[in-house]
Design an enzyme around this catalytic site. Structure first.
Site, PDB file in Angstrom:
ATOM      1  N   HIS A 102     -83.125  22.751 -28.850  1.00 12.17           N
ATOM      2  CA  HIS A 102     -81.763  23.314 -28.744  1.00 12.17           C
ATOM      3  C   HIS A 102     -81.712  24.352 -27.623  1.00 12.17           C
ATOM      4  CE1 HIS A 102     -81.411  22.483 -33.322  1.00 12.17           C
ATOM      5  NE2 HIS A 102     -80.586  21.649 -32.717  1.00 12.17           N
TER       6      HIS A 102
ATOM      7  N   LYS B 148     -74.064  19.263 -45.336  1.00 12.69           N
ATOM      8  CA  LYS B 148     -75.476  18.984 -45.031  1.00 12.69           C
ATOM      9  C   LYS B 148     -76.413  19.839 -45.875  1.00 12.69           C
ATOM     10  CE  LYS B 148     -74.716  17.264 -40.395  1.00 12.69           C
ATOM     11  NZ  LYS B 148     -74.891  17.417 -38.948  1.00 12.69           N
TER      12      LYS B 148
ATOM     13  N   ARG C 188     -81.183  13.087 -27.313  1.00 19.05           N
ATOM     14  CA  ARG C 188     -82.634  12.892 -27.307  1.00 19.05           C
ATOM     15  C   ARG C 188     -82.946  11.424 -27.038  1.00 19.05           C
ATOM     16  NH1 ARG C 188     -83.317  15.763 -32.966  1.00 19.05           N
ATOM     17  NH2 ARG C 188     -81.524  14.389 -33.137  1.00 19.05           N
TER      18      ARG C 188
ATOM     19  N   SER D  33     -84.541  19.756 -36.119  1.00 17.85           N
ATOM     20  CA  SER D  33     -84.621  20.817 -37.136  1.00 17.85           C
ATOM     21  C   SER D  33     -85.247  20.269 -38.417  1.00 17.85           C
ATOM     22  CB  SER D  33     -83.224  21.354 -37.449  1.00 17.85           C
ATOM     23  OG  SER D  33     -82.664  21.959 -36.315  1.00 17.85           O
TER      24      SER D  33
HETATM   25  O1  PNS Z   1     -76.519  19.747 -35.179  1.00 15.89           O
HETATM   26  P1  PNS Z   1     -75.604  18.735 -35.787  1.00 15.89           P
HETATM   27  O2  PNS Z   1     -75.619  18.839 -37.295  1.00 15.89           O
HETATM   28  O3  PNS Z   1     -75.880  17.332 -35.320  1.00 15.89           O
HETATM   29  O4  PNS Z   1     -74.120  19.105 -35.277  1.00 15.89           O
HETATM   30  C1  PNS Z   1     -73.002  18.354 -35.715  1.00 15.89           C
HETATM   31  C2  PNS Z   1     -71.721  19.155 -35.451  1.00 15.89           C
HETATM   32  C3  PNS Z   1     -71.783  20.508 -36.122  1.00 15.89           C
HETATM   33  C4  PNS Z   1     -71.540  19.318 -33.956  1.00 15.89           C
HETATM   34  C5  PNS Z   1     -70.530  18.321 -36.011  1.00 15.89           C
HETATM   35  O5  PNS Z   1     -70.771  18.002 -37.351  1.00 15.89           O
HETATM   36  C6  PNS Z   1     -69.205  19.062 -35.921  1.00 15.89           C
HETATM   37  O6  PNS Z   1     -68.592  19.083 -34.872  1.00 15.89           O
HETATM   38  N1  PNS Z   1     -68.785  19.721 -37.038  1.00 15.89           N
HETATM   39  C7  PNS Z   1     -67.555  20.507 -37.091  1.00 15.89           C
HETATM   40  C8  PNS Z   1     -66.456  19.802 -37.905  1.00 15.89           C
HETATM   41  C9  PNS Z   1     -65.881  18.656 -37.092  1.00 15.89           C
HETATM   42  O7  PNS Z   1     -65.189  18.865 -36.120  1.00 15.89           O
HETATM   43  N2  PNS Z   1     -66.271  17.423 -37.488  1.00 15.89           N
HETATM   44  C10 PNS Z   1     -65.886  16.231 -36.768  1.00 15.89           C
HETATM   45  C11 PNS Z   1     -64.705  15.576 -37.364  1.00 15.89           C
HETATM   46  S1  PNS Z   1     -64.966  15.011 -39.004  1.00 15.89           S
END
Ligand code: PNS
Length: 160
Positions: A18, A42, A91, A129
């Protein structure tokens, strides 16, 4: 207008992978806001406050980076902060399907918000993670994969 980007994620916890993406985004943009998502679905190991603090500590040396928690839609958060670019790391091909879907959805919700991807270098391609959490929970070596503040926090989480 400053070029302001958002690098979103759950960061449970932040890894060196990250950090690499955040540093590279910061070198291309005027300002980068690292947006730490609540991601309640999550069931994160670290609380939102803990994750935000760890990201702040890990990025404290990068002058044009700030860190904020958020619990609304990413596109809404980007609009609130007047950011027009989302920067994400890619990745392997396994990331592509999910990122493709998120990119399409976010684009549908806000046409003016661009998503751009930075490829992870080979040394971080396998890093996540969840792998780091697993190593820490099994008391295996994980120090090389995370910033120093996370070593302390994970060690404390799994101390018994
Ligand atoms: O590190 P991650 O868990 O892969 O990140 C995912 C993240 C946080 C970028 C994604 O889940 C997100 O944008 N969450 C905020 C809520 C949202 O906008 N969700 C998308 C529409 S359901």
């Amino acid at each position: 207008m400053p070029r302001r980007a958002i690098t979103p994620g759950t960061f449970d916890p932040i890894t060196n992978g990250h950090l690499d993406i955040i540093c590279r985004a910061a070198s291309m943009m005027d300002e980068v806001i690292v947006a730490v998502a609540a991601s309640a679905g999550k069931n994160p190991l670290f609380t939102l406050e803990e994750r935000t603090t760890l990201v702040r500590q890990a990025t404290a040396h990068i002058p044009n980076v700030s860190v904020e928690p958020f619990s609304n839609l990413l596109v809404e958060f980007a609009q609130q902060r007047q950011a027009h670019v989302i920067v994400k790391g890619l990745r392997a091909i396994t990331d592509f399907e999910y990122e493709f879907q998120m990119n399409a959805l976010n684009h549908q919700l806000d046409y003016d918000l661009e998503t751009t991807f930075i490829m992870s270098p080979p040394e971080f391609m396998y890093l996540s993670s969840s792998i780091v959490r697993e190593l820490a929970s099994l008391h295996a070596d994980f120090e090389q994969f995370v910033p120093a503040c996370v070593v302390q926090a994970l060690t404390a989480k799994f101390a018994n």
